[in-house]
Design an enzyme around this catalytic site. Structure first.
Site, PDB file in Angstrom:
ATOM      1  N   GLU A 122     -29.097  -5.783 -10.801  1.00 45.66           N
ATOM      2  CA  GLU A 122     -27.808  -5.738 -11.431  1.00 45.66           C
ATOM      3  C   GLU A 122     -27.051  -7.104 -11.010  1.00 45.66           C
ATOM      4  OE1 GLU A 122     -25.338  -2.101 -11.038  1.00 45.66           O
ATOM      5  OE2 GLU A 122     -23.844  -3.041 -12.545  1.00 45.66           O
ATOM      6  N   HIS A 166     -19.240   0.797  -5.523  1.00 49.85           N
ATOM      7  CA  HIS A 166     -19.939   0.686  -6.668  1.00 49.85           C
ATOM      8  C   HIS A 166     -21.154   1.416  -6.513  1.00 49.85           C
ATOM      9  CE1 HIS A 166     -23.325  -1.681  -8.927  1.00 49.85           C
ATOM     10  NE2 HIS A 166     -22.579  -1.467  -9.776  1.00 49.85           N
ATOM     11  N   GLU A 199     -20.969   4.867  -6.825  1.00 46.76           N
ATOM     12  CA  GLU A 199     -20.881   5.245  -8.295  1.00 46.76           C
ATOM     13  C   GLU A 199     -22.198   5.619  -9.029  1.00 46.76           C
ATOM     14  OE1 GLU A 199     -21.593   2.972 -12.020  1.00 46.76           O
ATOM     15  OE2 GLU A 199     -19.824   1.955 -11.057  1.00 46.76           O
ATOM     16  N   HIS A 200     -23.054   4.788  -8.697  1.00 40.47           N
ATOM     17  CA  HIS A 200     -24.596   4.842  -9.102  1.00 40.47           C
ATOM     18  C   HIS A 200     -24.960   6.150  -8.460  1.00 40.47           C
ATOM     19  CE1 HIS A 200     -26.429   0.975 -10.844  1.00 40.47           C
ATOM     20  NE2 HIS A 200     -25.074   0.777 -10.749  1.00 40.47           N
TER      21      HIS A 200
END
Lengths: 434, 429
Positions: free
Chosen positions: B142, B67, B70-71
């Site tokens: 997040e 993840h 991905e960012h």
């Protein structure tokens, strides 16, 4: 014919909007039932939406109604509520597979039409009241729906912001009503209210799919029989001149056991859908916090790493801009300062060409994407009904195109911060015990 | 170039596997304004133990790294790729699941320009210590946002209950502590291993000319050089069939408790048609047992044990699989007891043909409805393809199922020892 082949036909009782398209594998029906939101009936109306989708005269229980839908190749039926400006709108939506994609071509469309008309015009009733059993169950569901807002902290903070900001305006009301009023509503009282709704409320039906308008009009005439004494109320438009002037910013803090503070800010804009400067306000909102290139996203998130989300949205019919961001409680002052600064920047005309052009391109893209979806399309078209306008999608896109930087600055100067609501964290949330 | 026509659905899919191993699919959707494209790697949060490309030793990487990657892929030396998309009238996004990371855009404007941006940004990583550090604050927020979300907590709590070892139990975003350890070198190592074209699928759906798009992609790829493709070695510990924990209660500031029940699949190693049949069978069973037209749903609703939030689903991928059902409930313990009784008594009775047919019709209608959505098609097609299934087989497979197929699944999947419960309850003050 434009981007969308939208035809409008006024019949006794309701306006039928047909959109002929071969894009979809289904046919969608959307009923919109509108009335000014008010303290007296807000909770009743919410309960009514729940009760209507739970049974008809022919299928007087939820189980029977759901079985009938399943037999129609899993036709979906749902009723929900939304606030559009100071209106409380009940939407009843049904979607049914297009017969041509089914192996054994069953005639589902006519049956679906009939069923939908029954949901609105022939509900499960006995002796001039809704069926007691249904009302009892749906009261419980409605109460749980209202309670669940508290559990979703972003929704909760948003609800609290509206209550504080619109303290003495109908817009403060929650679209699901008040929990403490639910129990007292009787089946008879609710049925009487229902009678008023089908007599007086503005009703619009959207039918979208691989259909023929003439055939649909025939079907509507056949199935939707409103009573003779139906008398639709006049459309009430939001009057921005009467909108409250802000004398000082209200700042409200509340503390809860959350990991992340939820910051919500409400602005009055004095502009709504039918106004000339509506398009400028759309572009303003886009530059302010509407997209990932917006000032809020770039400054609160990308530059300062204060948040994962920092965005604004625009309510077209009340004429309000709402900002929301999830931050560390300790960063409150800093975040509010940065957000206010971004508004000031736009007021002072500090808008780059890139921001200006990108925002317009994105808004254009967004509206075209929205109308790819049947519900999205019906919502875009329904704005006209709520605002009493007659704008095509092309008009809308042209309106955005014509906006200048000066228009944005002008509208930014009208935009006024009214209320800040901050849900602060206190300690940790979520202790596990096994 | 290959082409597959699904007559009943009135859809034609064009596809090609390029020399570098990238699989490209194009579905023409006439009448739509929007083109939607996803570029997806078969790599997600569960792939945390593997042998890096070209190395001999296997590595274990920090939780949440897929993840994080991905960012960070969006950030380039010259700035943020999000901005390039929005300059080109497209909105971009990305998401990470247990075993996929997808990058996507949608546009009503210039498809080729945005497609080039999508392919190039995913194939040109740029990670620095500075940008990696900056992202930790954003992802930290997040993670906290999800920590405050009771629906997410109960969902993940249930998965944690089910698994002893399988990394599906690790939160996709990791924890603030685990992401603190991530370095730019870790990101490059994961990138080199999992972002090889042969581990990826590009799917484009919209009002496009399929042949033109395929040639365009081919041309883009032929100008780039990639390492030789090599099979990826992933390591997973042996996972017992039993659940790790039968029950968990999480306390939060909520008014309404939430309760989910899960059944862990004992042998989640199916692929292709077999997996599709199995998934559809479990979903049909859940529909028959607890769908809105079932007697059980009516009873639970009447007893005040469920509301509109009640839902159920089955999912299986290589190495893990589970069904889950639940929602908000005022009386979690009673809810669990009633569901267990209902499952047991359903297992005792013969499966009704009428209920089976009704559930099947409902599911076919729902599937047709989802084909209105370009997002659904691209995302689900990719998920199916990574598991060697074809999305467009769903209707024929539904039509081929018989009552005895679901009867077998019923007895094997819904077992007492495979059951676990997770609740979110109101915190005592």
């Amino acid at each position: 014919m434009g981007i969308v082949n939208h035809k409008k036909t006024d019949l006794h009782g309701m306006t039928v909007h047909t959109i002929e398209t071969k894009k979809y594998k289904t046919t969608s029906f959307i009923l919109q039932i509108k009335e000014a939101i008010n303290e007296k009936s807000v909770t009743k109306r919410a309960l009514l939406a729940y009760v209507l989708q739970s049974g008809t005269k022919d299928f007087p229980s939820s189980k029977e109604l759901r079985s009938a839908l399943d037999d129609l190749y899993g036709a979906t039926l749902n009723a929900d509520l939304s606030k559009k400006g100071e209106n409380q709108v009940i939407s009843i939506r049904m979607e049914v597979a297009n017969e041509k994609f089914l192996s054994n071509s069953e005639p589902v469309l006519d049956k679906a039409f009939h069923l939908l008309s029954q949901v609105l015009l022939a509900p499960a009733e006995e002796n001039g009241a809704f069926k007691e059993g249904i009302v009892k169950k749906e009261k419980r569901s409605l109460k749980q729906q209202i309670e669940s807002i508290y559990d979703d902290k972003m929704r909760y903070a948003n609800k609290r912001l509206l209550e504080e900001m619109y303290e003495s305006e109908p817009y403060r009301l929650n679209v699901y009503g008040n929990e403490n009023e639910v129990d007292a509503i009787t089946s008879k009282e609710l049925y009487d209210y229902y009678k008023e709704v089908v007599k007086n409320d503005k009703v619009d039906l959207y039918v979208i799919g691989d259909i023929s308008t003439d055939e649909m009009i025939e079907k509507v005439k056949k199935h939707f029989r409103f009573s003779e004494d139906r008398n639709e109320k006049e459309n009430q438009k939001q009057d921005t001149k009467k909108e409250k002037q802000v004398s000082e910013v209200k700042e409200i803090f509340e503390e809860q056991d959350v990991q992340q503070g939820k910051l919500h800010m409400g602005y009055r804009t004095y502009t709504t859908y039918s106004d000339e400067d509506y398009f400028a306000l759309q572009v303003f909102n886009g530059i302010f916090g509407g997209f990932s290139h917006s000032k809020l996203f770039m400054n609160v998130r990308e530059k300062e790493s204060l948040a994962y989300y920092a965005a604004s949205r625009f309510e077209s019919h009340k004429g309000a801009v709402f900002v929301m961001s999830g931050i560390e409680t300790a960063n409150y002052e800093k975040a509010v300062k940065i957000i206010k600064e971004q508004h000031e920047e736009i007021k002072n005309g500090n808008i780059t060409d890139a921001e200006f052009e990108q925002t317009k391109a994105m808004i254009n893209n967004q509206v075209l994407e929205t109308i790819d979806h049947p519900i999205g399309l019906s919502e875009v078209l329904y704005h006209n009904v709520v605002a009493g306008t007659n704008r095509s999608i092309e008009d809308w896109m042209e309106g955005i195109k014509r906006v200048t930087k000066e228009d944005i600055v002008k509208v930014a100067q009208k935009v006024t911060l009214d209320t800040i609501f901050f849900l602060k964290g206190a300690g940790t949330n979520g202790n596990e015990n096994v | 170039m290959g082409m597959k026509t699904f007559e009943q659905l009135d859809e034609t899919l064009h596809y090609e596997e390029l020399e570098n191993g990238l699989k490209v699919y194009v579905l023409e959707k006439k009448g739509f304004n929007k083109t939607y494209a996803t570029f997806t790697t078969h790599y997600g949060s569960v792939d945390n133990h593997f042998k890096p490309l070209g190395k001999d030793e296997d590595v274990k990487v920090p939780d949440g790294i897929a993840h994080f990657l991905e960012h960070k892929l969006f950030e380039k030396e010259q700035g943020d790729v999000f901005q390039d998309f929005s300059k080109q009238g497209a909105s971009a996004n990305a998401f990470t699941t247990f075993n996929r990371t997808a990058y996507l855009f949608s546009t009503t404007g210039d498809v080729k320009k945005n497609l080039t941006t999508l392919i190039d940004f995913v194939q040109e990583p740029y990670f620095t210590e500075k940008t990696v550090e900056k992202e930790k604050g954003i992802i930290g927020q997040e993670i906290r946002m999800y920590d405050d979300n009771p629906d997410w907590r109960v969902y993940f709590g249930l998965i944690e209950n089910m698994y002893h070892h399988h990394p599906v139990k690790i939160d996709i975003a990791g924890t603030e502590k685990s992401i603190a350890k991530i370095t730019k070198d870790d990101l490059y190592e994961c990138y080199e291993t999992f972002y090889h074209p042969s581990n990826m699928i590009l799917f484009i759906v919209g009002p496009v000319d399929a042949e033109e798009i395929l040639n365009f992609v081919k041309d883009n790829q032929s100008k780039k050089t990639f390492k030789e493709k090599a099979p990826i070695e992933r390591f997973f510990e042996e996972e017992p069939a039993t659940v790790a924990k039968a029950e968990k209660v999480i306390e939060m500031t909520v008014q309404t408790p939430k309760c989910y029940i899960g059944f862990k699949e004992a042998a989640p190693n199916r692929k292709g048609k077999e997996l599709m049949r199995h998934e559809l069978c479990v979903n049909l069973l859940l529909e028959m047992m607890f769908g809105k037209s079932s007697p059980n749903y009516e009873a639970l609703y009447e007893e005040g044990l469920i509301d509109q939030t009640f839902s159920f689903d089955y999912t299986e991928e290589n190495g893990f699989g589970f069904s889950m059902l639940g929602g908000d409930t005022q009386s979690p313990d009673q809810f669990v007891q009633r569901i267990s009784e209902m499952v047991e008594s359903f297992k005792q009775e013969p499966v009704s043909h009428d209920a089976f047919e009704r559930a099947r019709k409902k599911k076919i209608g729902a599937f047709l409805r989802s084909l209105n959505s370009p997002e659904f098609i691209a995302n689900q097609f990719t998920r199916y393809a990574f598991n060697e299934m074809d999305l467009f087989d769903v209707i024929p497979v539904f039509e081929s199922l018989e009552v005895r197929d679901v009867e077998d699944v019923l007895q094997n999947h819904f077992k007492k020892e495979a059951m676990t419960v997770c609740q979110v309850r109101k915190k005592k003050s």
